[in-house]
Motif scaffolding. Structure first.
Motif, PDB file in Angstrom:
ATOM      1  N   GLY A 149       9.349   0.453  -6.642  1.00  0.00           N
ATOM      2  CA  GLY A 149      10.196   1.624  -6.888  1.00  0.00           C
ATOM      3  C   GLY A 149      10.026   2.769  -5.917  1.00  0.00           C
ATOM      4  O   GLY A 149      10.551   3.860  -6.155  1.00  0.00           O
ATOM      5  N   ASN A 150       9.319   2.583  -4.806  1.00  0.00           N
ATOM      6  CA  ASN A 150       9.140   3.650  -3.821  1.00  0.00           C
ATOM      7  C   ASN A 150      10.442   3.831  -3.043  1.00  0.00           C
ATOM      8  O   ASN A 150      10.827   2.960  -2.253  1.00  0.00           O
ATOM      9  N   ASP A 151      11.121   4.952  -3.264  1.00  0.00           N
ATOM     10  CA  ASP A 151      12.431   5.168  -2.651  1.00  0.00           C
ATOM     11  C   ASP A 151      12.377   5.151  -1.130  1.00  0.00           C
ATOM     12  O   ASP A 151      13.298   4.652  -0.468  1.00  0.00           O
ATOM     13  N   ASP A 152      11.313   5.714  -0.544  1.00  0.00           N
ATOM     14  CA  ASP A 152      11.206   5.749   0.915  1.00  0.00           C
ATOM     15  C   ASP A 152      11.114   4.336   1.483  1.00  0.00           C
ATOM     16  O   ASP A 152      11.663   4.049   2.559  1.00  0.00           O
ATOM     17  N   ILE A 153      10.420   3.482   0.764  1.00  0.00           N
ATOM     18  CA  ILE A 153      10.295   2.099   1.224  1.00  0.00           C
ATOM     19  C   ILE A 153      11.563   1.319   0.920  1.00  0.00           C
ATOM     20  O   ILE A 153      12.049   0.538   1.759  1.00  0.00           O
ATOM     21  N   LEU A 154      12.162   1.538  -0.261  1.00  0.00           N
ATOM     22  CA  LEU A 154      13.391   0.831  -0.612  1.00  0.00           C
ATOM     23  C   LEU A 154      14.514   1.140   0.374  1.00  0.00           C
ATOM     24  O   LEU A 154      15.379   0.293   0.626  1.00  0.00           O
ATOM     25  N   ALA A 155      14.477   2.341   0.944  1.00  0.00           N
ATOM     26  CA  ALA A 155      15.509   2.727   1.919  1.00  0.00           C
ATOM     27  C   ALA A 155      15.441   1.880   3.184  1.00  0.00           C
ATOM     28  O   ALA A 155      16.401   1.818   3.957  1.00  0.00           O
ATOM     29  N   LEU A 156      14.305   1.222   3.389  1.00  0.00           N
ATOM     30  CA  LEU A 156      14.161   0.358   4.557  1.00  0.00           C
ATOM     31  C   LEU A 156      14.816  -0.997   4.348  1.00  0.00           C
ATOM     32  O   LEU A 156      14.919  -1.799   5.272  1.00  0.00           O
TER      33      LEU A 156
ATOM     34  N   ARG B  42       0.825  -1.211   0.000  1.00  0.00           N
ATOM     35  CA  ARG B  42       0.000   0.000   0.000  1.00  0.00           C
ATOM     36  C   ARG B  42       0.857   1.258   0.000  1.00  0.00           C
ATOM     37  O   ARG B  42       0.355   2.360   0.206  1.00  0.00           O
ATOM     38  N   GLN B  43       2.142   1.091  -0.202  1.00  0.00           N
ATOM     39  CA  GLN B  43       3.068   2.220  -0.309  1.00  0.00           C
ATOM     40  C   GLN B  43       3.039   3.114   0.933  1.00  0.00           C
ATOM     41  O   GLN B  43       3.155   4.336   0.850  1.00  0.00           O
ATOM     42  N   ASP B  44       2.858   2.505   2.091  1.00  0.00           N
ATOM     43  CA  ASP B  44       2.809   3.261   3.344  1.00  0.00           C
ATOM     44  C   ASP B  44       4.176   3.153   4.028  1.00  0.00           C
ATOM     45  O   ASP B  44       4.421   2.250   4.837  1.00  0.00           O
ATOM     46  N   ALA B  45       5.043   4.068   3.685  1.00  0.00           N
ATOM     47  CA  ALA B  45       6.415   4.018   4.195  1.00  0.00           C
ATOM     48  C   ALA B  45       6.475   4.212   5.703  1.00  0.00           C
ATOM     49  O   ALA B  45       7.308   3.601   6.387  1.00  0.00           O
ATOM     50  N   ALA B  46       5.607   5.067   6.238  1.00  0.00           N
ATOM     51  CA  ALA B  46       5.637   5.352   7.676  1.00  0.00           C
ATOM     52  C   ALA B  46       5.327   4.099   8.494  1.00  0.00           C
ATOM     53  O   ALA B  46       6.030   3.783   9.463  1.00  0.00           O
ATOM     54  N   ILE B  47       4.265   3.387   8.104  1.00  0.00           N
ATOM     55  CA  ILE B  47       3.905   2.181   8.855  1.00  0.00           C
ATOM     56  C   ILE B  47       4.892   1.058   8.571  1.00  0.00           C
ATOM     57  O   ILE B  47       5.232   0.277   9.472  1.00  0.00           O
ATOM     58  N   ALA B  48       5.379   0.975   7.336  1.00  0.00           N
ATOM     59  CA  ALA B  48       6.420  -0.014   7.036  1.00  0.00           C
ATOM     60  C   ALA B  48       7.637   0.226   7.922  1.00  0.00           C
ATOM     61  O   ALA B  48       8.262  -0.728   8.427  1.00  0.00           O
ATOM     62  N   ASN B  49       7.976   1.480   8.139  1.00  0.00           N
ATOM     63  CA  ASN B  49       9.111   1.827   9.010  1.00  0.00           C
ATOM     64  C   ASN B  49       8.830   1.411  10.453  1.00  0.00           C
ATOM     65  O   ASN B  49       9.726   0.884  11.142  1.00  0.00           O
ATOM     66  N   LEU B  50       7.598   1.642  10.930  1.00  0.00           N
ATOM     67  CA  LEU B  50       7.233   1.208  12.286  1.00  0.00           C
ATOM     68  C   LEU B  50       7.446  -0.291  12.450  1.00  0.00           C
ATOM     69  O   LEU B  50       7.975  -0.753  13.466  1.00  0.00           O
ATOM     70  N   LEU B  51       7.002  -1.041  11.464  1.00  0.00           N
ATOM     71  CA  LEU B  51       7.131  -2.495  11.532  1.00  0.00           C
ATOM     72  C   LEU B  51       8.597  -2.926  11.485  1.00  0.00           C
ATOM     73  O   LEU B  51       9.037  -3.795  12.253  1.00  0.00           O
ATOM     74  N   CYS B  52       9.377  -2.292  10.612  1.00  0.00           N
ATOM     75  CA  CYS B  52      10.796  -2.629  10.513  1.00  0.00           C
ATOM     76  C   CYS B  52      11.540  -2.285  11.799  1.00  0.00           C
ATOM     77  O   CYS B  52      12.389  -3.053  12.275  1.00  0.00           O
ATOM     78  N   GLN B  53      11.232  -1.127  12.372  1.00  0.00           N
ATOM     79  CA  GLN B  53      11.870  -0.715  13.625  1.00  0.00           C
ATOM     80  C   GLN B  53      11.527  -1.665  14.764  1.00  0.00           C
ATOM     81  O   GLN B  53      12.293  -1.815  15.717  1.00  0.00           O
ATOM     82  N   SER B  54      10.355  -2.318  14.671  1.00  0.00           N
ATOM     83  CA  SER B  54       9.945  -3.273  15.706  1.00  0.00           C
ATOM     84  C   SER B  54      10.501  -4.661  15.459  1.00  0.00           C
ATOM     85  O   SER B  54      10.279  -5.583  16.246  1.00  0.00           O
ATOM     86  N   GLY B  55      11.211  -4.819  14.347  1.00  0.00           N
ATOM     87  CA  GLY B  55      11.877  -6.086  14.081  1.00  0.00           C
ATOM     88  C   GLY B  55      11.167  -7.010  13.121  1.00  0.00           C
ATOM     89  O   GLY B  55      11.427  -8.225  13.111  1.00  0.00           O
ATOM     90  N   ALA B  56      10.282  -6.499  12.298  1.00  0.00           N
ATOM     91  CA  ALA B  56       9.577  -7.353  11.330  1.00  0.00           C
ATOM     92  C   ALA B  56      10.565  -8.015  10.384  1.00  0.00           C
ATOM     93  O   ALA B  56      11.543  -7.396   9.950  1.00  0.00           O
ATOM     94  N   ASP B  57      10.314  -9.276  10.070  1.00  0.00           N
ATOM     95  CA  ASP B  57      11.170 -10.045   9.165  1.00  0.00           C
ATOM     96  C   ASP B  57      10.916  -9.598   7.726  1.00  0.00           C
ATOM     97  O   ASP B  57       9.823  -9.771   7.186  1.00  0.00           O
ATOM     98  N   LYS B  58      11.949  -9.037   7.084  1.00  0.00           N
ATOM     99  CA  LYS B  58      11.808  -8.479   5.741  1.00  0.00           C
ATOM    100  C   LYS B  58      11.888  -9.541   4.638  1.00  0.00           C
ATOM    101  O   LYS B  58      11.568  -9.251   3.489  1.00  0.00           O
ATOM    102  N   MET B  59      12.299 -10.736   5.009  1.00  0.00           N
ATOM    103  CA  MET B  59      12.542 -11.747   3.993  1.00  0.00           C
ATOM    104  C   MET B  59      11.449 -12.811   3.893  1.00  0.00           C
ATOM    105  O   MET B  59      11.569 -13.743   3.098  1.00  0.00           O
TER     106      MET B  59
END
Length: 354
Positions: free
Chosen positions: A329-336, A297-314
């Motif tokens: 291709g969303n740069d804000d999300i790719l940066a995560l 859903r291209q929600d970089a803010a919530i994706a960041n919350l999940l990543c900061q909490s330790g969500a498994d990216k793989m």
């Protein structure tokens, strides 16, 4: 001189005029009462006629629209009549001073399945409703109308928290489900009735409340799911405090409350759930985690919350996709996802010319 035949006719007429005067008076009384429906063509005995009496509204259905005016507070006063509920000076037992006629009214059900308690609640008369809660036994408090609504369902819909409290204290069931599968607590969570939910959960044992919190309506949603979908953050906190399972899956696609919060882009709910220990890697039936949904859903803010909490990216879903595959291709999300050596179609994921 009158003939014997004329005399006989007059005697028969006199007897006809005097016969069954009590029944005719009773039928006349019922006809004048707008809240009683009788079978005008019935030839049954008086006792059978009484059995067929039923309270009914004179116009439209009352318990669904909440807008009908065919009954009002004044007419409810007439129905209840002089019924007076009081405490004895000698003990705390309830004494009722109701005539037999009034008792019949109080225990009669409308053709729509409503008791007088349902009607009192529909018309938001808390005084009458609380009196009736004291008067009725527990079994009557749990009567469901034709929409499977109990008085507790209706009191919750109409935010009558004092009636909710009285019903719960008198033992009204929290587990009965209406035609949509909702318990009264489901209704409170869907409608945002925090006071009613508080009254329903105040002094209930964890074992009894636990079964209610796990109950799914016919759409597969628990109380926590409904509170999340309707952004009822106070109710979410209440349910968490009462021990609601944060990771229970709804019945249609396997979403947890965290999945639902991510879909709504509701960062507050996401934060509440993560702080209380919700499983950030829970998978839907199709294998998607909350991170898949956030990235998709291209929600970089919530994706960041999940990543900061330790969500498994793989983690991969049933389409063999990781969350990164959905970044589009969303740069804000790719940066995560700081993997310089990962390439998609021969191009670098980070810093590459997309």
């Amino acid at each position: 001189m009158q003939s014997a035949e004329d005399a006989k006719r007059k005697l028969d007429l006199l007897e006809d005029n005097q016969m069954d005067s009590g029944v005719e008076s009773f039928q006349s009384l019922m006809k004048d009462d707008p809240f009683i429906k009788t079978d005008q063509d019935s030839t049954s005995e008086p006792s059978e006629a009484r059995d067929k009496l039923t309270i009914t509204s004179t116009e439209e259905r009352l318990d669904s629209a909440y807008g009908s005016s065919s009954l009002n507070v004044e007419s409810l006063s007439e129905i209840i009549g002089g019924c007076n509920i009081s405490k004895s000076k000698d003990d705390s037992a309830e004494n009722t001073e109701c005539s037999e006629h009034e008792e019949n009214l109080l225990t009669t059900i409308t053709e729509d399945g409503d008791t007088v308690l349902h009607l009192a609640i529909i018309h938001e008369d808390e005084h009458f409703a609380n009196q009736l809660v004291q008067l009725f036994p527990k079994d009557v408090l749990d009567i469901q109308n034709n929409l499977y609504q109990t008085p507790l369902h209706l009191a919750t819909y109409l935010s009558l928290s004092s009636v909710v409290r009285a019903l719960v204290e008198s033992g009204a069931s929290l587990e009965l489900q209406d035609q949509e599968g909702n318990t009264p607590l489901h209704v409170a969570c869907e409608q945002g009735q925090a006071k009613c939910a508080t009254e329903m959960t105040r002094d209930v044992s964890p074992s009894k409340l636990g079964s209610v919190l796990e109950t799914q309506n016919w759409r597969g949603l628990t109380c926590l799911h409904l509170a999340t979908v309707n952004r009822q953050h106070c109710l979410m906190k209440l349910l968490m405090k009462k021990g609601a399972d944060l990771n229970i899956q709804e019945g249609t696609s396997g979403k947890t409350a965290l999945h639902l919060a991510v879909e709504l882009h509701d960062a507050i709910s996401v934060t509440l759930l993560l702080n209380k220990g919700a499983d950030m890697d829970a998978a839907m039936f199709n294998g998607c985690t909350p991170l898949h949904l956030a990235v998709g859903r291209q929600d970089a803010a919530i994706a960041n919350l999940l990543c900061q909490s330790g969500a498994d990216k793989m983690l991969r879903n049933m389409e063999d996709e990781t969350a990164l595959d959905l970044a589009d291709g969303n740069d804000d999300i790719l940066a995560l996802f700081p993997f310089d050596d990962i390439q998609i179609q021969g191009r670098s994921v980070v810093g590459g010319p997309f």
